[in-house]
Design a protein around this motif. Structure first.
Motif, PDB file in Angstrom:
ATOM      1  N   TYR A 173      43.418 -21.000 -19.315  1.00 27.38           N
ATOM      2  CA  TYR A 173      43.041 -20.490 -20.634  1.00 27.38           C
ATOM      3  C   TYR A 173      42.840 -18.978 -20.632  1.00 27.38           C
ATOM      4  O   TYR A 173      42.950 -18.343 -21.667  1.00 27.38           O
ATOM      5  CB  TYR A 173      41.764 -21.176 -21.118  1.00 27.38           C
ATOM      6  N   ASP A 174      42.545 -18.392 -19.470  1.00 25.88           N
ATOM      7  CA  ASP A 174      42.299 -16.951 -19.427  1.00 25.88           C
ATOM      8  C   ASP A 174      43.571 -16.127 -19.195  1.00 25.88           C
ATOM      9  O   ASP A 174      43.505 -14.929 -18.962  1.00 25.88           O
ATOM     10  CB  ASP A 174      41.242 -16.604 -18.380  1.00 25.88           C
ATOM     11  N   PHE A 175      44.731 -16.766 -19.301  1.00 26.87           N
ATOM     12  CA  PHE A 175      45.993 -16.035 -19.198  1.00 26.87           C
ATOM     13  C   PHE A 175      46.042 -14.949 -20.270  1.00 26.87           C
ATOM     14  O   PHE A 175      45.652 -15.189 -21.414  1.00 26.87           O
ATOM     15  CB  PHE A 175      47.165 -16.993 -19.466  1.00 26.87           C
ATOM     16  N   PRO A 176      46.579 -13.768 -19.927  1.00 26.67           N
ATOM     17  CA  PRO A 176      46.819 -12.774 -20.972  1.00 26.67           C
ATOM     18  C   PRO A 176      47.932 -13.287 -21.912  1.00 26.67           C
ATOM     19  O   PRO A 176      48.774 -14.092 -21.506  1.00 26.67           O
ATOM     20  CB  PRO A 176      47.301 -11.539 -20.208  1.00 26.67           C
ATOM     21  N   THR A 177      47.933 -12.822 -23.136  1.00 25.79           N
ATOM     22  CA  THR A 177      48.922 -13.260 -24.124  1.00 25.79           C
ATOM     23  C   THR A 177      50.347 -13.065 -23.622  1.00 25.79           C
ATOM     24  O   THR A 177      51.226 -13.887 -23.879  1.00 25.79           O
ATOM     25  CB  THR A 177      48.710 -12.517 -25.461  1.00 25.79           C
ATOM     26  N   GLU A 178      50.585 -11.970 -22.856  1.00 20.97           N
ATOM     27  CA  GLU A 178      51.935 -11.718 -22.333  1.00 20.97           C
ATOM     28  C   GLU A 178      52.401 -12.847 -21.413  1.00 20.97           C
ATOM     29  O   GLU A 178      53.586 -13.186 -21.373  1.00 20.97           O
ATOM     30  CB  GLU A 178      52.006 -10.401 -21.543  1.00 20.97           C
ATOM     31  N   GLU A 179      51.473 -13.415 -20.643  1.00 21.49           N
ATOM     32  CA  GLU A 179      51.820 -14.529 -19.753  1.00 21.49           C
ATOM     33  C   GLU A 179      52.132 -15.777 -20.562  1.00 21.49           C
ATOM     34  O   GLU A 179      53.078 -16.506 -20.257  1.00 21.49           O
ATOM     35  CB  GLU A 179      50.684 -14.810 -18.760  1.00 21.49           C
TER      36      GLU A 179
END
Length: 177
Positions: free
Chosen positions: A120-126
């Motif tokens: 869930y803490d992935f950056p939006t780019e990922e």
């Protein structure tokens, strides 16, 4: 966690506490499968489970009759747990230990449903790389669907191929076609 429907309905699965996972809640999983049940015959589809963690989603598809399931995760312990659980239930789940993005860059096999449950803490780019790689590499069948699970604080509606989202508590499922 438990299997909510199908051949193994009600069976509880206990993952080792040391695995770096956050399984999809039973409520969210049941709601998702109610949606999918209206669109697909589970015994006729191919499923790719990305960031598979405990294998929770793969077991649910297998319990409902899906025989072509591939689970991809980079964590050795997760893959080992899925293999052991699938074997004990006699489920046909193929596991691949790989970085999901590298797998998507190399893969050429199409699937009916691709489910991705990244951290869930992935950056939006990922998050954005998931549908980008899937659609660039044509990994979905013609009537296929990509479902990305994420926190309600992440908005993926601006991404290409996005169709809609469903919210269940703190969980969101974004659908791409």
């Amino acid at each position: 966690m438990r299997i909510v429907s199908g051949k193994y309905k009600g069976r509880r699965i206990s993952a080792p506490k040391k695995l770096p996972v956050r399984p999809t809640t039973d409520m969210a999983k049941e709601s998702l499968f109610n949606i999918l049940n209206n669109q697909y015959y589970f015994d006729d589809i191919s499923v790719l489970d990305l960031f598979s963690g405990t294998g929770n989603i793969s077991y649910e598809f297998a319990s409902r009759g899906t025989e072509q399931i591939t689970a991809v995760d980079s964590h050795h312990g997760c893959i080992k747990f899925i293999n052991e659980t699938a074997e004990s239930f006699e489920m046909a789940i193929t596991t691949i230990k790989s970085d999901v993005f590298k797998f998507l860059e190399r893969s050429q096999q199409q699937h009916t449903i691709i489910f991705a449950d990244p951290p869930y803490d992935f950056p939006t780019e990922e998050f954005a790389k998931i549908p980008q790689l899937i659609f660039e590499n044509k990994l979905l069948e013609t009537d296929g669907i990509l479902i990305v699970e994420h926190s309600k604080h992440t908005d993926l509606s601006h991404l290409d191929h996005y169709t809609h989202s469903r919210s269940y508590g703190g969980n969101m499922f974004s659908f791409f076609e």
